[in-house]
Design a protein around this motif. Structure first.
Motif: not given
Length: 185
Positions: A172-179
């Motif tokens: 999730a941390a990578e997803i949040a940073a990707f958005l």
């Protein structure tokens, strides 16, 4: 549909879908579509990652085209990091499959650093792009990316055997940073 099998994606809300980058492929070539209950919807690629880097692609569908039952949904992204032993559910087309997060020390040494967020139960937990959800908080914990396998040669067997040991998910941390900041839900 890829040549190696089906992939999935997760609806975040506001017409946004997230999947593994290798599921969408090189979007300029594949022109990915979202399929829901037998209907296909054209997409706009908002952001594209890569299999070797951040294995995520964010797609957008005109929200007005989507079924009302879907437009009303929002899937929040978890803010707490995944923990070893944590109970999770992977969402696969037509069902939800329970699993748990494995401790990194259960992985081959050479994969521990790069693929530290993994779940057990390789056979039933969905293909690339499936969502991994925190059971208690009901938030998106990650997006399924790839299997981790290990080759071993049994004494006297002669040839190596490959055994699937876990599935890596983009956390999730990578997803949040990707958005993109203007699209964070």
């Amino acid at each position: 549909m890829q040549n190696w099998g089906p992939g999935s994606g997760i609806y975040l809300g506001k017409g946004l879908f997230i999947t593994a980058a290798h599921v969408a492929g090189r979007s300029w070539l594949t022109r990915p579509k979202v399929a829901i209950a037998g209907s296909e919807y054209p997409t706009r690629v908002v952001k594209e990652g890569s299999f070797e880097g951040t294995d995520l692609t964010l797609l957008s569908v005109e929200e007005e085209l989507l079924p009302v039952r879907l437009r009303l949904r929002r899937n929040s992204i978890c803010t707490d990091p995944p923990r070893s032993g944590q109970e999770v559910v992977t969402i696969v087309p037509g069902s939800a499959v329970r699993s748990h997060i494995l401790a990194p020390d259960r992985l081959p040494v050479e994969t521990r650093k790069r693929f530290s967020t993994v779940i057990a139960d390789v056979a039933r937990t969905g293909n690339s792009g499936s969502g991994v959800f925190d059971v208690k908080r009901k938030c998106l914990l990650g997006i399924m990316s790839r299997k981790i396998s290990q080759s071993q040669t049994r004494v006297g067997a002669g040839k190596p055997e490959t055994r699937d040991i876990a599935k890596y998910f983009v956390p999730a941390a990578e997803i949040a940073a990707f958005l993109p900041t203007d699209l964070r839900l």
